[in-house]
Design an enzyme around this catalytic site. Structure first.
Site, PDB file in Angstrom:
ATOM      1  N   HIS A  30       1.104  -1.385   0.239  1.00  0.00           N
ATOM      2  CA  HIS A  30      -0.064   0.086   0.255  1.00  0.00           C
ATOM      3  C   HIS A  30       0.723   1.490   0.024  1.00  0.00           C
ATOM      4  O   HIS A  30       2.124   1.056   0.513  1.00  0.00           O
ATOM      5  CB  HIS A  30      -0.351   0.138   1.212  1.00  0.00           C
ATOM      6  CG  HIS A  30      -1.798   0.914   1.387  1.00  0.00           C
ATOM      7  ND1 HIS A  30      -2.620   1.630   0.745  1.00  0.00           N
ATOM      8  CD2 HIS A  30      -1.324   2.396   2.344  1.00  0.00           C
ATOM      9  CE1 HIS A  30      -3.051   2.772   1.173  1.00  0.00           C
ATOM     10  NE2 HIS A  30      -2.346   3.422   1.912  1.00  0.00           N
ATOM     11  N   CYS A 108      -4.664   1.634  -4.621  1.00  0.00           N
ATOM     12  CA  CYS A 108      -3.721   2.801  -3.863  1.00  0.00           C
ATOM     13  C   CYS A 108      -2.384   3.733  -4.489  1.00  0.00           C
ATOM     14  O   CYS A 108      -2.177   4.673  -4.727  1.00  0.00           O
ATOM     15  CB  CYS A 108      -3.575   2.250  -2.662  1.00  0.00           C
ATOM     16  SG  CYS A 108      -2.734   0.919  -2.309  1.00  0.00           S
TER      17      CYS A 108
END
EC number: 3.4.19.12
Length: 194
Positions: A30, A108
């Site tokens: 992420h 993301c």
């Protein structure tokens, strides 16, 4: 604060499995962009409003228990002011809606790269989004991933607040309509008794 602010990419390991897979160049990561002491990131949810959320920079615990801070990568600097960045993030939120999240095409890391390109003209390092490439080669991979990977805890909180705000607005509108209806209904001859 003035211009010429550092643009930093904060990278998080998303699962214990990275201890085994990162050594061969396949990791599950992420990322978020830090600027002016704020970190902006993107995650999926089932609603048609922005999936962009903000956390304290480098704070993996705000993302949830499956996340662990890995590293910070300085990407460059920006001359945008903090107010400008808020407007940029708000505009990006129109494209990066929660229900538009897709592991291969809009995750993301895609968001981090887009924001970084706007702020300092530089994409994020390719190794960070390698999972998207591999999952495009193995389409069933997305269905095998835990749901919490798609919606970090910090985003769940942000979504809950957005939904609460919408609920309160709807309740206020209903109360106003009810009051107007009651006032209009107090005139004689408007109701029929059964």
């Amino acid at each position: 604060m003035g211009a010429n602010q550092l643009v930093v990419l904060n990278v998080y390991d998303m699962y214990w499995m990275n201890e085994y897979t990162s050594s061969i160049g396949i990791g599950v990561f992420h990322s978020g962009i830090e600027v002016y002491g704020r970190e902006f990131a993107y995650g999926g949810h089932p609603y048609p409003f922005s999936g962009i959320f903000e956390i304290s920079p480098g704070n993996a615990s705000e993302l949830g228990e499956t996340f662990k801070f890995k590293e910070a990568v300085v990407l460059g600097s920006t001359d945008f002011l903090e107010d400008d960045i808020e407007k940029i993030v708000e505009e990006l939120g129109k494209e990066y809606k929660g229900n538009a999240y897709h592991l291969m095409h809009k995750n993301c890391n895609h968001f981090s790269s887009a924001l970084s390109e706007i702020l300092c003209g530089k994409e994020i390092p390719r190794w960070i989004n390698r999972l998207a490439y591999f999952s495009s080669c193995i389409p069933f991979l997305q269905s095998c991933l835990p749901k919490e990977w798609l919606t970090p805890a910090a985003l769940q909180s942000s979504v809950s607040q957005e939904l609460q705000d919408e609920l309160e607005e709807a309740e206020d509108a209903a109360a106003s309509a009810s009051a107007a209806s009651t006032a209009a209904g107090s005139r004689p001859g408007r109701h029929t008794k059964l």
